[in-house]
Scaffold this motif. Structure first.
Motif, PDB file in Angstrom:
ATOM      1  N   HIS A 123       0.857  -1.196   0.000  1.00 39.15           N
ATOM      2  CA  HIS A 123       0.000   0.000   0.000  1.00 39.15           C
ATOM      3  C   HIS A 123       0.887   1.238   0.000  1.00 39.15           C
ATOM      4  O   HIS A 123       1.866   1.309   0.743  1.00 39.15           O
ATOM      5  CB  HIS A 123      -0.902  -0.022   1.247  1.00 39.15           C
ATOM      6  N   PRO A 124       0.592   2.251  -0.807  1.00 35.49           N
ATOM      7  CA  PRO A 124       1.547   3.365  -0.968  1.00 35.49           C
ATOM      8  C   PRO A 124       1.692   4.250   0.264  1.00 35.49           C
ATOM      9  O   PRO A 124       2.735   4.864   0.445  1.00 35.49           O
ATOM     10  CB  PRO A 124       0.991   4.152  -2.145  1.00 35.49           C
ATOM     11  N   THR A 125       0.624   4.366   1.048  1.00 34.42           N
ATOM     12  CA  THR A 125       0.703   5.374   2.108  1.00 34.42           C
ATOM     13  C   THR A 125       0.534   4.825   3.509  1.00 34.42           C
ATOM     14  O   THR A 125       0.769   5.560   4.474  1.00 34.42           O
ATOM     15  CB  THR A 125      -0.378   6.449   1.887  1.00 34.42           C
ATOM     16  N   LEU A 126       0.131   3.614   3.654  1.00 35.37           N
ATOM     17  CA  LEU A 126      -0.243   3.110   4.978  1.00 35.37           C
ATOM     18  C   LEU A 126       0.921   3.198   5.956  1.00 35.37           C
ATOM     19  O   LEU A 126       2.048   2.806   5.644  1.00 35.37           O
ATOM     20  CB  LEU A 126      -0.701   1.661   4.855  1.00 35.37           C
ATOM     21  N   GLU A 127       0.626   3.752   7.127  1.00 35.46           N
ATOM     22  CA  GLU A 127       1.680   3.899   8.120  1.00 35.46           C
ATOM     23  C   GLU A 127       1.335   3.216   9.435  1.00 35.46           C
ATOM     24  O   GLU A 127       2.223   2.881  10.200  1.00 35.46           O
ATOM     25  CB  GLU A 127       1.934   5.386   8.383  1.00 35.46           C
ATOM     26  N   GLU A 128       0.036   3.064   9.677  1.00 34.03           N
ATOM     27  CA  GLU A 128      -0.321   2.472  10.963  1.00 34.03           C
ATOM     28  C   GLU A 128      -1.390   1.406  10.750  1.00 34.03           C
ATOM     29  O   GLU A 128      -2.383   1.647  10.050  1.00 34.03           O
ATOM     30  CB  GLU A 128      -0.848   3.570  11.908  1.00 34.03           C
ATOM     31  N   LEU A 129      -1.142   0.263  11.345  1.00 32.40           N
ATOM     32  CA  LEU A 129      -2.118  -0.816  11.247  1.00 32.40           C
ATOM     33  C   LEU A 129      -2.427  -1.293  12.646  1.00 32.40           C
ATOM     34  O   LEU A 129      -1.522  -1.604  13.423  1.00 32.40           O
ATOM     35  CB  LEU A 129      -1.557  -1.958  10.404  1.00 32.40           C
ATOM     36  N   ASP A 130      -3.710  -1.318  12.957  1.00 32.65           N
ATOM     37  CA  ASP A 130      -4.138  -1.720  14.297  1.00 32.65           C
ATOM     38  C   ASP A 130      -5.188  -2.817  14.159  1.00 32.65           C
ATOM     39  O   ASP A 130      -6.277  -2.573  13.659  1.00 32.65           O
ATOM     40  CB  ASP A 130      -4.718  -0.481  15.020  1.00 32.65           C
ATOM     41  N   LEU A 131      -4.802  -4.023  14.566  1.00 33.71           N
ATOM     42  CA  LEU A 131      -5.759  -5.141  14.514  1.00 33.71           C
ATOM     43  C   LEU A 131      -5.958  -5.701  15.911  1.00 33.71           C
ATOM     44  O   LEU A 131      -6.125  -6.910  16.091  1.00 33.71           O
ATOM     45  CB  LEU A 131      -5.232  -6.230  13.579  1.00 33.71           C
ATOM     46  N   SER A 132      -5.906  -4.831  16.899  1.00 38.30           N
ATOM     47  CA  SER A 132      -5.958  -5.323  18.276  1.00 38.30           C
ATOM     48  C   SER A 132      -7.341  -5.904  18.613  1.00 38.30           C
ATOM     49  O   SER A 132      -8.344  -5.542  18.013  1.00 38.30           O
ATOM     50  CB  SER A 132      -5.607  -4.196  19.241  1.00 38.30           C
ATOM     51  N   HIS A 133      -7.302  -6.813  19.584  1.00 35.77           N
ATOM     52  CA  HIS A 133      -8.521  -7.440  20.090  1.00 35.77           C
ATOM     53  C   HIS A 133      -9.262  -8.193  19.003  1.00 35.77           C
ATOM     54  O   HIS A 133     -10.454  -8.074  18.830  1.00 35.77           O
ATOM     55  CB  HIS A 133      -9.455  -6.405  20.744  1.00 35.77           C
ATOM     56  N   ASN A 134      -8.477  -8.926  18.239  1.00 37.21           N
ATOM     57  CA  ASN A 134      -9.092  -9.820  17.265  1.00 37.21           C
ATOM     58  C   ASN A 134      -8.569 -11.228  17.501  1.00 37.21           C
ATOM     59  O   ASN A 134      -7.982 -11.510  18.551  1.00 37.21           O
ATOM     60  CB  ASN A 134      -8.756  -9.343  15.851  1.00 37.21           C
ATOM     61  N   LEU A 135      -8.695 -12.059  16.481  1.00 35.17           N
ATOM     62  CA  LEU A 135      -8.298 -13.450  16.664  1.00 35.17           C
ATOM     63  C   LEU A 135      -7.394 -13.879  15.528  1.00 35.17           C
ATOM     64  O   LEU A 135      -7.545 -14.960  14.953  1.00 35.17           O
ATOM     65  CB  LEU A 135      -9.556 -14.337  16.683  1.00 35.17           C
ATOM     66  N   ILE A 136      -6.453 -13.042  15.160  1.00 41.01           N
ATOM     67  CA  ILE A 136      -5.713 -13.348  13.925  1.00 41.01           C
ATOM     68  C   ILE A 136      -4.748 -14.513  14.104  1.00 41.01           C
ATOM     69  O   ILE A 136      -4.360 -15.156  13.132  1.00 41.01           O
ATOM     70  CB  ILE A 136      -4.955 -12.106  13.394  1.00 41.01           C
ATOM     71  N   GLY A 137      -4.319 -14.789  15.316  1.00 37.85           N
ATOM     72  CA  GLY A 137      -3.509 -15.968  15.562  1.00 37.85           C
ATOM     73  C   GLY A 137      -2.136 -15.928  14.908  1.00 37.85           C
ATOM     74  O   GLY A 137      -1.688 -14.884  14.432  1.00 37.85           O
ATOM     75  N   ASP A 138      -1.489 -17.091  14.889  1.00 37.74           N
ATOM     76  CA  ASP A 138      -0.128 -17.148  14.359  1.00 37.74           C
ATOM     77  C   ASP A 138      -0.079 -16.884  12.867  1.00 37.74           C
ATOM     78  O   ASP A 138       0.826 -16.221  12.364  1.00 37.74           O
ATOM     79  CB  ASP A 138       0.481 -18.527  14.640  1.00 37.74           C
ATOM     80  N   ARG A 139      -1.051 -17.402  12.166  1.00 39.59           N
ATOM     81  CA  ARG A 139      -1.038 -17.206  10.709  1.00 39.59           C
ATOM     82  C   ARG A 139      -1.236 -15.732  10.362  1.00 39.59           C
ATOM     83  O   ARG A 139      -0.594 -15.194   9.461  1.00 39.59           O
ATOM     84  CB  ARG A 139      -2.122 -18.058  10.060  1.00 39.59           C
ATOM     85  N   GLY A 140      -2.129 -15.123  11.097  1.00 34.89           N
ATOM     86  CA  GLY A 140      -2.324 -13.672  10.895  1.00 34.89           C
ATOM     87  C   GLY A 140      -1.056 -12.915  11.211  1.00 34.89           C
ATOM     88  O   GLY A 140      -0.678 -11.967  10.506  1.00 34.89           O
ATOM     89  N   ALA A 141      -0.379 -13.319  12.275  1.00 32.76           N
ATOM     90  CA  ALA A 141       0.871 -12.658  12.647  1.00 32.76           C
ATOM     91  C   ALA A 141       1.911 -12.841  11.552  1.00 32.76           C
ATOM     92  O   ALA A 141       2.681 -11.915  11.230  1.00 32.76           O
ATOM     93  CB  ALA A 141       1.404 -13.233  13.958  1.00 32.76           C
ATOM     94  N   ARG A 142       1.917 -14.042  10.954  1.00 31.15           N
ATOM     95  CA  ARG A 142       2.849 -14.284   9.863  1.00 31.15           C
ATOM     96  C   ARG A 142       2.548 -13.335   8.695  1.00 31.15           C
ATOM     97  O   ARG A 142       3.445 -12.765   8.064  1.00 31.15           O
ATOM     98  CB  ARG A 142       2.757 -15.748   9.422  1.00 31.15           C
ATOM     99  N   GLY A 143       1.246 -13.184   8.443  1.00 30.87           N
ATOM    100  CA  GLY A 143       0.824 -12.228   7.399  1.00 30.87           C
ATOM    101  C   GLY A 143       1.299 -10.816   7.728  1.00 30.87           C
ATOM    102  O   GLY A 143       1.827 -10.094   6.866  1.00 30.87           O
ATOM    103  N   ALA A 144       1.133 -10.441   8.998  1.00 30.69           N
ATOM    104  CA  ALA A 144       1.568  -9.101   9.403  1.00 30.69           C
ATOM    105  C   ALA A 144       3.072  -8.949   9.219  1.00 30.69           C
ATOM    106  O   ALA A 144       3.565  -7.883   8.811  1.00 30.69           O
ATOM    107  CB  ALA A 144       1.194  -8.853  10.859  1.00 30.69           C
ATOM    108  N   ALA A 145       3.805 -10.022   9.517  1.00 33.95           N
ATOM    109  CA  ALA A 145       5.253  -9.985   9.346  1.00 33.95           C
ATOM    110  C   ALA A 145       5.592  -9.768   7.873  1.00 33.95           C
ATOM    111  O   ALA A 145       6.496  -8.992   7.528  1.00 33.95           O
ATOM    112  CB  ALA A 145       5.865 -11.299   9.826  1.00 33.95           C
ATOM    113  N   LYS A 146       4.830 -10.427   7.014  1.00 33.37           N
ATOM    114  CA  LYS A 146       5.054 -10.234   5.580  1.00 33.37           C
ATOM    115  C   LYS A 146       4.753  -8.784   5.179  1.00 33.37           C
ATOM    116  O   LYS A 146       5.481  -8.163   4.397  1.00 33.37           O
ATOM    117  CB  LYS A 146       4.139 -11.201   4.813  1.00 33.37           C
ATOM    118  N   LEU A 147       3.680  -8.282   5.760  1.00 37.16           N
ATOM    119  CA  LEU A 147       3.297  -6.892   5.471  1.00 37.16           C
ATOM    120  C   LEU A 147       4.411  -5.921   5.878  1.00 37.16           C
ATOM    121  O   LEU A 147       4.660  -4.923   5.210  1.00 37.16           O
ATOM    122  CB  LEU A 147       2.007  -6.551   6.214  1.00 37.16           C
ATOM    123  N   LEU A 148       5.070  -6.248   6.997  1.00 31.64           N
ATOM    124  CA  LEU A 148       6.138  -5.375   7.495  1.00 31.64           C
ATOM    125  C   LEU A 148       7.221  -5.178   6.445  1.00 31.64           C
ATOM    126  O   LEU A 148       7.769  -4.083   6.292  1.00 31.64           O
ATOM    127  CB  LEU A 148       6.790  -5.980   8.741  1.00 31.64           C
TER     128      LEU A 148
END
Lengths: 502, 754
Positions: A307-332
């Motif tokens: 994404h060209p401009t995204l600076e902050e991502l907040d997915l708190s209080h959800n259930l993304i689990g390890d796979r979601g975290a892996r996705g977030a790591a990829k996003l990083l």
């Protein structure tokens, strides 16, 4: 009043001679000067026009004016004021503002009623004062600073948020929102919607049905029909949108709690993913308390990649689990994310390891929040290792993560080397007294750390106190640095030569 | 050893770009610009530090001053720290709730997990046991089919029913248990809700409390700070007031002091004034007395003067009377005089008019005379011109006439000589030698021998010296009428020297042209150029130059010989001046060209005298010997000096002679008469006498000869007549002329008409 004048006019010679009024004293001279004075009276006293008719003798009339103690120029309002009043009165039908000279514009704006239709005011009025009045009339508490310091932005953003909060899919007419879009598209920079209502199917039946079957199986059946309002067209219309804060859930449900109120369906997820992918101005995206599970998180994150401009991502209080975290790591590694919040997301050691791996090579991320997860020592150590090579993260929140002494040992090593971290939170862990001592050693070598939270983590009070002392010293130094940046270099170099000589 | 700041810098760098612009540029940066800047900063900082050290620990001073200057600052710092602490504690207090909830949540999760696990275990157990039971029941069904006895079957069915009931009961139990649990959970949810609301309310309360306490604290601190400021201000005020008062006191005391001083001084001055006054008074009195005495004396004098005045008045009156009378007399005389004056005036006027007339007359006269004069001058000029013209013409004429006469005379003389020769050789038989007279060679009017030009002389000299080797001084007197005391050799040497030394006077073009020429020719041309530069034109000038060289040698020889080298410096300096002089000299030469000829003649006269005087001193031979030696000794370096001196002298002499403009000198015709006489007396009287006698003798001989000639002629004519007569006779005899003689008379007449 007029009746009493003529007789008093007869008496004027005595009065004027005795009276202190300067105009009275002037009269004899002026009367002798002949036909000049009437002209002067004309120009000087426009308010006296009707009185002229009754007094045929100009000279006498003048004297009357001079004698009238209650006389003033402001008896009849100015024509301009009358006009302005009329404009204000008919603003709803015939808005005239831009054509007026600036001083009258100000006057008009200060007198406009705040309940004018937005269609009239939205694109016409820029004046902050007017919008301030509108805002204060509608909402008792207003934080202008949260809306870019503009009352107009505040008004439109909150207006739109209110509409979204109370929008019931299928029941409310979607045009209520879309009609507003052309008016507010330039003024909405952020959208913070803290509840999105699910559609209401058969208002009488759900309750009876709900009573019949409380079990979770019912939720799945209704999922397909529980889609929320699709933000796509709205967000696409808002060209200035930078912040999007969503909660797919119902607020204040109290004892009417039902699981289906908090459903974030696949349909919702896909539409939201498409929406945020299309919005190229978005900087902050928050989706909290919305039961986003692993799959949905991955869908969302996939849409956010590069994404060209995204600076902050907040997915708190959800259930993304390890796979979601892996996705977030990829996003990083595929974005310029500066703030990542994954608090309370059932992330365990594998997810933390993935994040740590991404963090190792990241140069953008400033803040990472992994509160209330369960990464345990394995994940904590991985993160600490990553921090050894990372040089931009400033804030790290690892509260409530079942961490213990090994992580603390590694973190103390990180602290003695790292010079970017300013805030670490290790509260609600099982650090233990020994871990606390090791952390104390690390903190003692660090000059940049400003906050270090070790509450309820089994650390001895002594080390906690000493750490707080060190932090205090760091804070003072940072304050000195901030106060006079020019002198920052000096003390170092002043000491420098001395040390070199020694 | 590095300062700690620089160690930490690399880690800072990335961070810097993002958030921390406070840090200065780093020495370890990748960007060279930044490194340079960082080094510059470091140097500047070091210099600054040194300066501060030099300024006596300025930093310390500053700190001290900080400590000194501000109670308020201290207070501010204190309150800031206090407030920060308060804030920290407050936020901690507030966040404590969150942390506590987190912990509780974690505990709950752990418990939940445990319970869940237990539940699952239990359920699994349940499933297992119930499955067993079910299996048992199903196996018993098979058994039941085999049973034939109704009681048994009934029994079995009963037991089966029992078993089933037990199973169901178990299940139901489980269900109820689970439902119980659910209910408990529901209750817990309600409790949690309540708890949450409690927590939130607590949070709110704490926040509110925090806000309140913070507000309070801030207000308090503000108050403290204000108080501190107030105190400081008060202190400052009191300090300043004290200072002010002290200054005021000092001022007033000083004022008082000044006042006392002033009083003292006033008194002093007053005393002085009094003294002065008394003194003045006394003096005044003295002066007064003196003046009064003076007045008395003056009065006496006045009286005296009055007396004398009286006397004088009387005298004057008498005089007045006398004068009156005289006046009367004088009036009479005056009238007489007036009359006289009138008369004289008339005379004067007459005279004036006359004078004016005369002036006019004279002016006219003058004008006419001046006109005459001008005319005369013009005439005179014309006359002069014509005179010059005529003189020229006369000269020419004279020359022509002379030449003519001379020619005539010479012809006559030659005839005379010829005659003489004939007489001598033919008649007298004597050998005849032609007489050799000087005047015979002369052609044209006799004039002064022509001045030879310097170059000619030089040429001659050169040639002579060249030839001298061969001829070995065979003709010592061949050259010339010129300074005999100097041998041509010496002259040549001097000239060579001159030629070598003053090459600068020759134009460079000429030099280049000279290169291919012969040595002597080359010298000649060079000398020519040098002479023209020096202004030496005539022979005399040249000899003067040569002489000058000798004289110079005689005067300066000894000194210049001793140190010939010394002269070089001055010479070089004079070289430039020489060049200048060269140009000047040429100019002078040009300007004086007209006057050269007469001047040279005069100069030659004077030089002749000089030469004779020189000649008189020593013998020519000795002089030559003596001269040869020094000429060798003339150092080349001295040549220029000599030249300079010579040119100066030459110019001076010319300048001296220049104003003497002599008109055309008259030809001296003394020699002319002599010449002509000599011409007339070419034939000496003895010879004339001889010729006279010879003449008479010859005349006599002539007479005889003429007589003889006459006789001869007579004879001849007679012979001729004879011959003619003979031929005539022959003719008549032989020819048929007789026929011809018969010619008609008409024809005869015609011939004579023709």
């Amino acid at each position: 009043m007029q009746d009493s004048r003529p007789p008093s006019g007869l008496l004027t010679p005595h009065k004027s001679s005795s009276g202190p009024g300067p105009p009275g004293l002037l009269t004899p001279h002026k009367s002798s000067s002949g036909p000049g004075p009437p002209v002067a009276t004309h120009t000087s006293a426009p308010g006296m026009v009707p009185r002229k008719r009754t007094t045929p003798n100009f000279r006498r009339m003048r004297r009357i004016i001079a004698e009238d103690t209650e006389w003033s120029l402001a008896i009849v309002p100015l024509l301009t004021e009358l006009c302005i009043e009329n404009i204000i009165k008919n603003f709803r039908i015939n808005p005239i503002l831009k054509q007026l000279p600036p001083e009258y514009q100000q006057k008009v704006l200060s007198h406009l009623p705040p309940d004018l239709p937005l269609a009239v005011t939205a694109n016409l009025i820029e004046d902050e004062g007017y919008w301030r009045r509108c805002c204060l009339q509608r909402w008792p508490v207003c934080h202008v600073s949260r809306h870019g310091g503009s009352w107009k932005h505040l008004f439109f953003e909150r207006h739109l948020e209110g509409l979204l909060r109370h929008f019931i899919p299928g029941t409310t007419d979607p045009n209520t929102i879309l009609d507003l879009l052309p008016l507010c598209k330039d003024f909405v920079h952020s959208l913070r919607v803290d509840q999105l209502l699910p559609p209401v199917h058969l208002p009488p039946t759900p309750r009876t049905a709900g009573e019949q079957s409380d079990s979770g199986s019912e939720g799945e059946a209704e999922e397909s029909s529980a889609d929320h309002y699709a933000l796509g067209p709205l967000v696409a219309g808002l060209s200035q949108l930078e912040e999007l804060d969503l909660v797919y859930g119902v607020k204040d449900c109290g004892m009417n709690f039902e699981w289906k109120l908090f459903l974030f369906t696949y349909q919702d997820c896909h539409s939201l993913a498409a929406t945020i992918k299309a919005c190229h101005t978005l900087k902050i995206f928050r989706l909290t308390r919305s039961h986003v599970d692993e799959e949905k998180a991955r869908i969302l994150i996939r849409s956010l990649l590069d994404h060209p401009t995204l600076e902050e991502l907040d997915l708190s209080h959800n259930l993304i689990g390890d796979r979601g975290a892996r996705g977030a790591a990829k996003l990083l590694s595929h974005s310029r994310l500066r703030v990542l919040n994954l608090a309370n997301n059932r992330v365990r050691a594998p997810g933390a390891q993935a994040l740590a791996h991404a963090l190792e090579h990241n140069t953008c991320l400033l803040s990472l929040n992994l509160r209330l997860n369960c990464i345990e020592d394995e994940g904590g150590q991985a993160l600490a290792h990553a921090l050894l090579s990372n040089a931009c993260l400033t804030t790290l929140h690892l509260g409530g993560n079942e961490l213990s002494e090994p992580t603390a040992t590694l973190l103390s090593q990180v602290l003695s080397v790292n010079t970017t971290l300013t805030s670490i939170n290790l509260s609600c862990n099982h650090i233990g007294p020994d871990g606390g001592k090791q952390l104390l050693e690390g903190v003692a070598d660090n000059k940049t750390l400003l906050e270090f939270d070790l509450r309820l983590s089994d650390v001895t009070q002594e080390s906690e106190y000493l750490i707080s002392q060190a932090l205090h010293a760091n804070r003072e130094a940072a304050r000195q640095r901030a106060l006079n940046p020019g002198h920052f270099v000096l003390p170092v170099t002043v000491n420098g030569p001395g040390k070199l000589v020694a | 050893m590095n300062p700690p700041g620089s160690v930490g810098v690399p880690e800072h760098n990335a961070d810097q770009a993002l958030s921390n612009p406070i840090h200065g540029p780093s020495i370890h940066s990748d960007d060279p610009q930044e490194r340079i800047q960082a080094r510059r900063l470091r140097i500047a900082a070091r210099v600054e530090a040194r300066r501060r050290e030099a300024l006596g620990e300025y930093l310390d001073g500053k700190k001290e001053s900080e400590e000194d200057h501000s109670k308020s600052y201290k207070q501010k710092e204190e309150s800031r720290l206090k407030l920060a602490k308060l804030l920290l504690y407050g936020t901690e207090l507030v966040t404590n709730i969150q942390v506590a909830i987190d912990v509780r949540e974690i505990h709950r999760r752990v418990e939940e997990e445990e319970i869940k696990r237990q539940r699952i275990e239990k359920l699994e157990n349940e499933v297992k046991t119930s499955q067993d039971k079910f299996d048992e029941i199903t196996s018993k069904w098979k058994e039941g089919k085999q049973k034939r006895i109704p009681q048994e079957l009934w029994d079995m069915l009963n037991t089966q029913q029992l078993h089933c009931a037990g199973l169901i009961e178990d299940k139901n139990k489980l269900i109820s248990e689970l439902q119980q649990e659910l209910k408990i959970k529901d209750d817990q949810y309600v409790k949690d809700l309540k708890k949450q609301s409690d927590d939130i309310s607590l949070l709110l309360e704490r926040m509110e409390e925090q806000v309140k306490s913070m507000m309070k604290a801030f207000r308090q601190e503000l108050l403290h700070i204000e108080k501190a400021f107030e105190v400081e201000r008060q202190e400052l005020l009191t300090n300043n007031k004290k200072k002010w008062e002290w200054a005021l006191q000092a001022h007033s005391s000083k004022e008082l002091e000044y006042l006392v001083n002033r009083m003292k001084r006033v008194e002093e001055y007053e005393q002085q004034l009094n003294k002065q006054r008394i003194w003045d008074r006394e003096e005044f009195i003295i002066i007064k007395i003196k003046l009064e005495q003076d007045v008395q004396i003056l009065e006496q004098q006045l009286q005296q003067m009055k007396a004398t005045y009286q006397l004088n008045q009387e005298k004057l009156e008498y005089n007045f009377q006398v004068l009156k009378k005289r006046d009367e007399e004088s009036t009479v005389i005056k009238s007489q005089q007036k009359r006289k004056i009138n008369r004289l005036h008339d005379v004067l006027n007459n005279l004036r008019s006359k004078y004016a007339k005369q002036i006019k007359q004279f002016q006219e006269e003058n004008q006419s005379l001046t006109a005459d004069y001008k005319r005369l001058v013009m005439q005179f000029k014309e006359l002069q011109k014509s005179i010059r013209h005529f003189a020229l013409i006369d000269d020419e004429k004279f020359r022509e006439i002379w030449l003519m006469n001379e020619e005539e005379a010479k012809v006559l003389i030659s005839r005379a000589f010829e005659v003489d020769k004939i007489i001598h050789t033919q008649h007298l038989g004597l050998p005849w030698t032609a007489p050799d007279f000087w005047f015979l060679h002369n052609v044209g009017p006799i004039s002064q021998p022509l001045q030879k030009s310097a170059t000619q002389i030089v040429e001659e000299v050169l040639r002579q010296t060249e030839e001298e080797g061969e001829e070995a001084a065979s003709n010592p007197e061949s050259y010339l009428d010129l300074p005999k005391q100097i041998s041509s050799k010496t002259t040549k040497r001097i000239l060579m020297l001159l030629c070598d030394e003053s090459g600068f006077l020759i134009e460079s073009k000429l030099l280049s042209l000279l290169l291919p020429l012969e040595k002597t020719e080359c010298y000649l041309l060079r000398l020519d150029a040098i002479f023209s530069a020096l202004g030496i034109e005539s022979e005399d000038d040249l000899y003067k130059l040569v002489n000058f060289f000798f004289k110079y040698q005689a005067h300066h020889g000894s000194s210049s010989q001793t140190n010939p080298r010394d002269g070089t410096g001055t010479e070089r300096s004079s070289l430039a001046s020489g060049v200048e002089r060269f140009s000047m000299a040429t100019a002078v030469a040009q300007s004086s060209l007209e006057s050269v000829i007469p001047r040279t003649s005069l100069a030659s006269a004077s030089e002749a005298a000089e030469q004779t005087s020189l000649e008189g001193g020593d013998g020519g031979e000795q002089e030559e010997k003596a001269a040869q030696a020094p000429s060798r000794l003339i150092h080349p370096n001295d040549v220029l000096k000599v030249l300079e001196a010579f040119v100066m002298g030459l110019r001076k002499s010319r300048d001296f002679w220049a104003p003497l403009k002599v008109g055309k000198d008259m030809r001296d015709d003394s020699k002319d008469s002599k010449y002509w006489e000599a011409l007339s007396t070419v034939i000496p009287t003895a010879k004339q006498n001889l010729w006279d006698t010879f003449y008479t003798a010859l005349e006599r001989y002539h007479l005889v000869l003429t007589q003889r000639a006459k006789l001869l002629v007579e004879n001849e004519s007679l012979e001729q007549q004879n011959a003619e007569l003979q031929s005539l006779l022959q003719q008549y005899l032989h020819s048929k002329i007789n026929s011809e003689l018969q010619v008609p008379p008409t024809q005869v007449f015609r011939v004579p008409t023709k």
